[in-house]
Design a protein around this motif. Structure first.
Motif, mmCIF file in Angstrom:
data_model
loop_
_atom_site.group_PDB
_atom_site.id
_atom_site.type_symbol
_atom_site.label_atom_id
_atom_site.label_comp_id
_atom_site.label_asym_id
_atom_site.label_seq_id
_atom_site.Cartn_x
_atom_site.Cartn_y
_atom_site.Cartn_z
ATOM 1 N N TYR A 136 0.830 -1.209 0.000
ATOM 2 C CA TYR A 136 0.000 0.000 0.000
ATOM 3 C C TYR A 136 0.862 1.256 0.000
ATOM 4 O O TYR A 136 0.595 2.202 -0.768
ATOM 5 C CB TYR A 136 -0.945 0.027 1.200
ATOM 6 C CG TYR A 136 -1.653 1.359 1.322
ATOM 7 C CD1 TYR A 136 -2.712 1.674 0.471
ATOM 8 C CD2 TYR A 136 -1.232 2.323 2.238
ATOM 9 C CE1 TYR A 136 -3.345 2.912 0.536
ATOM 10 C CE2 TYR A 136 -1.855 3.556 2.314
ATOM 11 C CZ TYR A 136 -2.909 3.843 1.467
ATOM 12 O OH TYR A 136 -3.516 5.071 1.526
ATOM 13 N N ALA A 139 2.287 1.749 -3.418
ATOM 14 C CA ALA A 139 1.267 2.173 -4.377
ATOM 15 C C ALA A 139 0.911 3.643 -4.215
ATOM 16 O O ALA A 139 0.587 4.330 -5.195
ATOM 17 C CB ALA A 139 0.026 1.313 -4.217
ATOM 18 N N ARG A 147 -0.126 1.565 -11.503
ATOM 19 C CA ARG A 147 -0.393 0.132 -11.361
ATOM 20 C C ARG A 147 0.888 -0.534 -10.871
ATOM 21 O O ARG A 147 1.965 0.048 -10.942
ATOM 22 C CB ARG A 147 -0.846 -0.492 -12.684
ATOM 23 C CG ARG A 147 0.220 -0.603 -13.742
ATOM 24 C CD ARG A 147 -0.350 -0.863 -15.111
ATOM 25 N NE ARG A 147 -1.090 0.297 -15.571
ATOM 26 C CZ ARG A 147 -0.500 1.362 -16.146
ATOM 27 N NH1 ARG A 147 0.811 1.398 -16.296
ATOM 28 N NH2 ARG A 147 -1.220 2.376 -16.553
ATOM 29 N N MET A 148 0.754 -1.761 -10.381
ATOM 30 C CA MET A 148 1.912 -2.527 -9.919
ATOM 31 C C MET A 148 1.971 -3.877 -10.621
ATOM 32 O O MET A 148 0.950 -4.399 -11.073
ATOM 33 C CB MET A 148 1.843 -2.745 -8.398
ATOM 34 C CG MET A 148 1.926 -1.459 -7.586
ATOM 35 S SD MET A 148 2.036 -1.730 -5.787
ATOM 36 C CE MET A 148 0.342 -2.227 -5.419
ATOM 37 N N LEU A 177 -1.938 -7.454 -3.133
ATOM 38 C CA LEU A 177 -1.671 -6.489 -4.192
ATOM 39 C C LEU A 177 -2.965 -5.887 -4.732
ATOM 40 O O LEU A 177 -3.035 -4.686 -5.003
ATOM 41 C CB LEU A 177 -0.896 -7.166 -5.331
ATOM 42 C CG LEU A 177 0.272 -6.374 -5.916
ATOM 43 C CD1 LEU A 177 1.264 -6.015 -4.814
ATOM 44 C CD2 LEU A 177 0.975 -7.169 -6.996
ATOM 45 N N SER A 181 -3.801 -1.929 -4.112
ATOM 46 C CA SER A 181 -4.014 -1.091 -5.293
ATOM 47 C C SER A 181 -5.324 -0.338 -5.186
ATOM 48 O O SER A 181 -5.399 0.864 -5.455
ATOM 49 C CB SER A 181 -3.999 -1.941 -6.562
ATOM 50 O OG SER A 181 -2.750 -2.568 -6.749
ATOM 51 N N ARG A 182 -6.362 -1.049 -4.798
ATOM 52 C CA ARG A 182 -7.674 -0.411 -4.671
ATOM 53 C C ARG A 182 -7.659 0.652 -3.577
ATOM 54 O O ARG A 182 -8.207 1.748 -3.750
ATOM 55 C CB ARG A 182 -8.740 -1.472 -4.375
ATOM 56 C CG ARG A 182 -10.140 -0.892 -4.258
ATOM 57 C CD ARG A 182 -10.604 -0.359 -5.604
ATOM 58 N NE ARG A 182 -11.876 0.342 -5.459
ATOM 59 C CZ ARG A 182 -12.110 1.559 -5.951
ATOM 60 N NH1 ARG A 182 -11.158 2.211 -6.597
ATOM 61 N NH2 ARG A 182 -13.289 2.104 -5.805
ATOM 62 N N ILE A 186 -5.285 3.320 -7.285
ATOM 63 C CA ILE A 186 -4.631 3.127 -8.571
ATOM 64 C C ILE A 186 -5.311 1.984 -9.316
ATOM 65 O O ILE A 186 -6.241 1.358 -8.811
ATOM 66 C CB ILE A 186 -3.115 2.849 -8.422
ATOM 67 C CG1 ILE A 186 -2.864 1.522 -7.694
ATOM 68 C CG2 ILE A 186 -2.447 4.008 -7.673
ATOM 69 C CD1 ILE A 186 -1.394 1.104 -7.667
ATOM 70 N N GLU A 187 -4.856 1.708 -10.540
ATOM 71 C CA GLU A 187 -5.435 0.638 -11.340
ATOM 72 C C GLU A 187 -5.192 -0.725 -10.706
ATOM 73 O O GLU A 187 -4.299 -0.890 -9.867
ATOM 74 C CB GLU A 187 -4.824 0.633 -12.740
ATOM 75 C CG GLU A 187 -5.183 1.818 -13.598
ATOM 76 C CD GLU A 187 -4.533 1.732 -14.959
ATOM 77 O OE1 GLU A 187 -4.011 0.654 -15.308
ATOM 78 O OE2 GLU A 187 -4.528 2.739 -15.669
ATOM 79 N N PRO A 189 -3.731 -4.401 -10.342
ATOM 80 C CA PRO A 189 -2.367 -4.840 -10.671
ATOM 81 C C PRO A 189 -2.330 -5.804 -11.850
ATOM 82 O O PRO A 189 -3.360 -6.280 -12.327
ATOM 83 C CB PRO A 189 -1.906 -5.534 -9.385
ATOM 84 C CG PRO A 189 -3.180 -6.012 -8.751
ATOM 85 C CD PRO A 189 -4.225 -4.980 -9.088
#
Length: 291
Positions: A136, A139, A147-148, A177, A181-182, A186-187, A189
């Motif tokens: 987190y 990100a 994105r990751m 992940l 991301s959420r 961000i987008e 992964p």
């Protein structure tokens, strides 16, 4: 929202392979300065990268640079922060501080070269237990992070196990992940490579699993993996039809002051309607790409 169902890796020091990869139907190509390049060939790979970036291409181009903890990182960024790429993939990202350091260096190179500040992305490559625990923070470390990537090969070695077709050893990392991301806004992964590139059946099963978990795509290491992955991560005709129906009915209901309704015997409210809108956005992106 972007469309990255497949990200194909290719060594930056192999112009023949790079030229072919750039014209394939992968949504993105990652020219690799890290694991695909021998230590003795790092300098040569950076020189080859200049020529590779002049070759014709179909999708977005990213460059994987070596870890921020290596002696290669400064020269890698000098070679990578250039016009015409989408961003850099930071190998073995471990902390938010590393991301901020890379962000700062990229900003200096952008200014020096007349590029818009902050225009290039950073994709953290999450490859260890420590990185998963910091997911987190990584990100959320920079606006450049959209994105990751999950690096499953290094991760499973780090936790003392190995790949299996069932993928149980990756369940926690994958879940972490997606949630990180959420939470960071961000987008979704992009999942790890499927190492057995001849096993297309296993690849498809793995891709379907991670799509259900919330991933937007997978990394690819062979051209033969592109078409199956593109198909798995694209909205199906049934999903698009369902999404269109949901959006129309929900919008009509909302206009009448109702935000909860039934469609085909199932309750529909804002989260379901929003998912339907995302499916339609992806379908539109895919249609534009084909055009």
């Amino acid at each position: 929202m972007s469309l990255y169902r497949t990200m194909l890796f290719v060594p930056a020091d192999n112009l023949r392979k790079a030229g072919k990869a750039l014209m394939l139907n992968a949504d993105g190509v990652v020219l690799d300065l890290e694991d695909a390049v021998a230590i003795s060939e790092k300098a040569h790979a950076r020189q080859s990268l200049k020529e590779a970036l002049t070759l014709p291409r179909r999708g977005d181009v990213f460059i994987r640079v070596n870890s921020a903890q290596t002696d290669f990182i400064l020269a890698d960024l000098q070679a990578s922060v250039v016009q015409g790429i989408k961003g850099v993939v930071l190998a073995k990202s471990e902390s938010a501080e590393e991301i901020r350091q890379i962000d700062w260096l990229m900003r200096l190179f952008e200014k020096e070269r007349g590029l818009p500040p902050g225009a290039l992305e950073i994709i953290p490559f999450i490859e260890s237990a420590n990185a998963i625990m910091n997911a987190y923070a990584i990100a959320a470390a920079s606006p450049r992070v959209s994105r990751m990537f999950l690096g499953g090969v290094d991760y499973v070695q780090d936790i003392g196990t190995s790949f299996s077709k069932a993928g149980s050893e990756l369940f926690y990392a994958r879940s972490q992940l997606v949630v990180a991301s959420r939470a960071a806004g961000i987008e979704a992964p992009i999942d790890t490579v499927y190492p057995d590139f001849k096993d297309i059946e296993g690849l498809v099963a793995d891709a379907k699993l991670v799509r259900q978990m919330g991933f937007q795509g997978k990394l690819a290491i062979h051209p033969g993996q592109i078409a199956p992955l593109n198909e798995v991560f694209a909205p199906t005709a049934e999903e698009i039809a369902w999404a269109k129906k949901i959006v129309v009915v929900f919008d009509e209901s909302e206009a009448k002051g109702q935000a909860i309704l039934q469609v085909d015997g199932k309750m529909i409210e804002y989260p379901i309607a929003n998912r339907a809108r995302r499916i339609l956005q992806l379908a539109e992106l895919l249609a534009n790409k084909r055009e």
